[in-house]
Design a protein around this motif. Structure first.
Motif, PDB file in Angstrom:
ATOM      1  N   PRO A  14       0.837  -1.207   0.000  1.00 37.81           N
ATOM      2  CA  PRO A  14       0.000   0.000   0.000  1.00 37.81           C
ATOM      3  C   PRO A  14       0.867   1.251   0.000  1.00 37.81           C
ATOM      4  CG  PRO A  14      -0.764  -1.580   1.648  1.00 37.81           C
ATOM      5  CD  PRO A  14       0.567  -2.075   1.157  1.00 37.81           C
ATOM      6  N   VAL A  15       0.487   2.248  -0.778  1.00 38.64           N
ATOM      7  CA  VAL A  15       1.297   3.473  -0.869  1.00 38.64           C
ATOM      8  C   VAL A  15       1.384   4.189   0.475  1.00 38.64           C
ATOM      9  CG1 VAL A  15       0.871   3.797  -3.330  1.00 38.64           C
ATOM     10  CG2 VAL A  15      -0.703   4.808  -1.663  1.00 38.64           C
ATOM     11  N   GLU A  16       0.419   3.963   1.338  1.00 41.75           N
ATOM     12  CA  GLU A  16       0.428   4.600   2.656  1.00 41.75           C
ATOM     13  C   GLU A  16       1.603   4.127   3.511  1.00 41.75           C
ATOM     14  OE1 GLU A  16      -3.503   4.748   0.855  1.00 41.75           O
ATOM     15  OE2 GLU A  16      -2.186   3.040   1.332  1.00 41.75           O
ATOM     16  N   SER A  17       2.228   3.020   3.119  1.00 47.64           N
ATOM     17  CA  SER A  17       3.358   2.502   3.880  1.00 47.64           C
ATOM     18  C   SER A  17       4.690   3.096   3.443  1.00 47.64           C
ATOM     19  CB  SER A  17       3.413   0.971   3.765  1.00 47.64           C
ATOM     20  OG  SER A  17       3.711   0.575   2.432  1.00 47.64           O
ATOM     21  N   ILE A  52      16.132  -1.707  -8.108  1.00 47.93           N
ATOM     22  CA  ILE A  52      15.122  -0.743  -8.532  1.00 47.93           C
ATOM     23  C   ILE A  52      14.435  -0.181  -7.286  1.00 47.93           C
ATOM     24  CG2 ILE A  52      12.990  -0.439  -9.854  1.00 47.93           C
ATOM     25  CD1 ILE A  52      13.884  -2.927 -11.505  1.00 47.93           C
ATOM     26  N   LEU A  53      14.265   1.121  -7.239  1.00 47.81           N
ATOM     27  CA  LEU A  53      13.554   1.767  -6.135  1.00 47.81           C
ATOM     28  C   LEU A  53      12.212   2.277  -6.648  1.00 47.81           C
ATOM     29  CD1 LEU A  53      16.460   3.853  -4.527  1.00 47.81           C
ATOM     30  CD2 LEU A  53      15.715   1.524  -3.964  1.00 47.81           C
ATOM     31  N   TRP A  54      11.163   2.066  -5.866  1.00 50.97           N
ATOM     32  CA  TRP A  54       9.799   2.470  -6.230  1.00 50.97           C
ATOM     33  C   TRP A  54       9.312   3.541  -5.267  1.00 50.97           C
ATOM     34  CZ3 TRP A  54       8.098   0.329 -10.704  1.00 50.97           C
ATOM     35  CH2 TRP A  54       8.751  -0.844 -11.140  1.00 50.97           C
ATOM     36  N   TRP A  55       8.708   4.588  -5.819  1.00 52.54           N
ATOM     37  CA  TRP A  55       8.358   5.775  -5.035  1.00 52.54           C
ATOM     38  C   TRP A  55       6.876   6.135  -5.168  1.00 52.54           C
ATOM     39  CZ3 TRP A  55      12.509   8.245  -2.497  1.00 52.54           C
ATOM     40  CH2 TRP A  55      13.776   7.789  -2.864  1.00 52.54           C
ATOM     41  N   SER A  56       6.344   6.718  -4.100  1.00 54.68           N
ATOM     42  CA  SER A  56       4.999   7.293  -4.117  1.00 54.68           C
ATOM     43  C   SER A  56       4.966   8.433  -3.109  1.00 54.68           C
ATOM     44  CB  SER A  56       3.939   6.234  -3.771  1.00 54.68           C
ATOM     45  OG  SER A  56       2.633   6.782  -3.900  1.00 54.68           O
ATOM     46  N   PRO A  57       5.489   9.597  -3.501  1.00 60.57           N
ATOM     47  CA  PRO A  57       5.626  10.718  -2.553  1.00 60.57           C
ATOM     48  C   PRO A  57       4.284  11.338  -2.162  1.00 60.57           C
ATOM     49  CG  PRO A  57       6.263  11.379  -4.774  1.00 60.57           C
ATOM     50  CD  PRO A  57       6.038   9.907  -4.830  1.00 60.57           C
ATOM     51  N   ASP A  58       4.299  11.920  -0.997  1.00 59.81           N
ATOM     52  CA  ASP A  58       3.146  12.661  -0.490  1.00 59.81           C
ATOM     53  C   ASP A  58       3.668  13.931   0.171  1.00 59.81           C
ATOM     54  OD1 ASP A  58       0.627  13.401   0.354  1.00 59.81           O
ATOM     55  OD2 ASP A  58       0.554  11.995   2.042  1.00 59.81           O
ATOM     56  N   ARG A 199       1.547  22.228  -9.158  1.00 63.18           N
ATOM     57  CA  ARG A 199       1.405  22.445  -7.723  1.00 63.18           C
ATOM     58  C   ARG A 199       1.261  21.109  -6.990  1.00 63.18           C
ATOM     59  NH1 ARG A 199      -4.277  22.236  -6.467  1.00 63.18           N
ATOM     60  NH2 ARG A 199      -5.632  22.476  -8.290  1.00 63.18           N
ATOM     61  N   PHE A 200       1.370  21.182  -5.679  1.00 62.50           N
ATOM     62  CA  PHE A 200       1.255  19.991  -4.849  1.00 62.50           C
ATOM     63  C   PHE A 200      -0.208  19.671  -4.557  1.00 62.50           C
ATOM     64  CE2 PHE A 200       5.658  21.083  -3.405  1.00 62.50           C
ATOM     65  CZ  PHE A 200       6.255  19.874  -3.738  1.00 62.50           C
ATOM     66  N   ILE A 201      -0.528  18.386  -4.566  1.00 69.83           N
ATOM     67  CA  ILE A 201      -1.784  17.907  -4.013  1.00 69.83           C
ATOM     68  C   ILE A 201      -1.446  16.706  -3.133  1.00 69.83           C
ATOM     69  CG2 ILE A 201      -3.172  18.707  -5.960  1.00 69.83           C
ATOM     70  CD1 ILE A 201      -3.313  15.806  -6.949  1.00 69.83           C
ATOM     71  N   THR A 202      -2.344  16.317  -2.264  1.00 69.80           N
ATOM     72  CA  THR A 202      -2.061  15.181  -1.402  1.00 69.80           C
ATOM     73  C   THR A 202      -1.995  13.901  -2.232  1.00 69.80           C
ATOM     74  OG1 THR A 202      -4.381  14.632  -0.943  1.00 69.80           O
ATOM     75  CG2 THR A 202      -3.328  16.282   0.482  1.00 69.80           C
TER      76      THR A 202
END
Length: 215
Positions: A14-17, A52-58, A199-202
């Motif tokens: 899950p991206v939340e992790s 390989i590194l996988w990203w999901s920034p917030d 711009r940034f969004i959550t």
């Protein structure tokens, strides 16, 4: 909690992790199936050397096409018709241009031979697209990314001539707005993209949008 290791199974945590910096997982491969799954879940690969590194920034840095900002100076550049902009005419040339471009603060490009081959296959399969900027018959700049439905996930851009990548990007965004593209993922902040209105969004809002419009 420790960063997850990707196995041969086609799935992501899950991206939340993800870590505070956005790092979600490592390992796996760059198969078409895994890459498409990653983009559909708001994840992208970014690394200089294995694994390989996988990203999901917030938060996530994005541009909504109808919020595009074009400076007066760029409007003048475009009016001069110095450049010819094309779409999907030289994907290999564009990704090669991105690969060879020096990035301040980076010792090497993240576009390895493996990445180049994987995205070239995505292009041949109709998922990855390029925008070329030509001047006097030569490739002056451009960028590429992935399109899923009404979502475009930008990957990298380059310019060999001043304003070439800007001209390509502006032309693309204007066309994207007409074609109904709802969101352009810019992944992480840059002054360059912020100047266009990005711009940034959550992360939650980003995932909600791409889930709605990716098919």
């Amino acid at each position: 909690m420790p960063v997850s290791r990707i196995t041969s199974k086609l799935m992501f945590p899950p991206v939340e992790s993800a870590e505070p910096d956005g790092l979600l997982a490592y390992g796996g491969d760059l198969s078409t199936e895994r890459l498409l799954l990653a983009y559909r879940e708001g994840i992208f690969p970014w690394y200089n050397e294995p694994p390989i590194l996988w990203w999901s920034p917030d938060p996530r840095f994005v541009l909504f096409p109808n919020e595009l900002q074009v400076t007066a100076s760029m409007k003048q550049v475009l009016k001069k018709n110095l450049f010819t902009i094309t779409f999907d005419q030289d994907f290999p040339g564009v990704i090669a241009g991105c690969k060879e471009t020096y990035r301040p603060g980076q010792d090497s490009t993240w576009i390895t031979n493996e990445v180049e081959a994987a995205y070239t296959k995505l292009h041949k399969d109709g998922w990855a697209h390029s925008v070329e900027c030509w001047m006097d018959g030569k490739l002056a700049g451009g960028f590429y990314g992935i399109r899923l439905g009404k979502c475009f996930f930008g990957e990298s851009m380059f310019a060999r001539v001043s304003n070439a990548s800007k001209a390509a990007f502006i032309t693309f965004v204007q066309r994207a707005a007409k074609e109904g593209i709802e969101i352009i993922d810019c992944q992480v902040y840059t002054d360059h993209l912020a100047s266009f209105g990005a711009r940034f969004i959550t992360r939650k809002d980003f995932i909600d949008i791409i889930k709605k419009y990716q098919f």
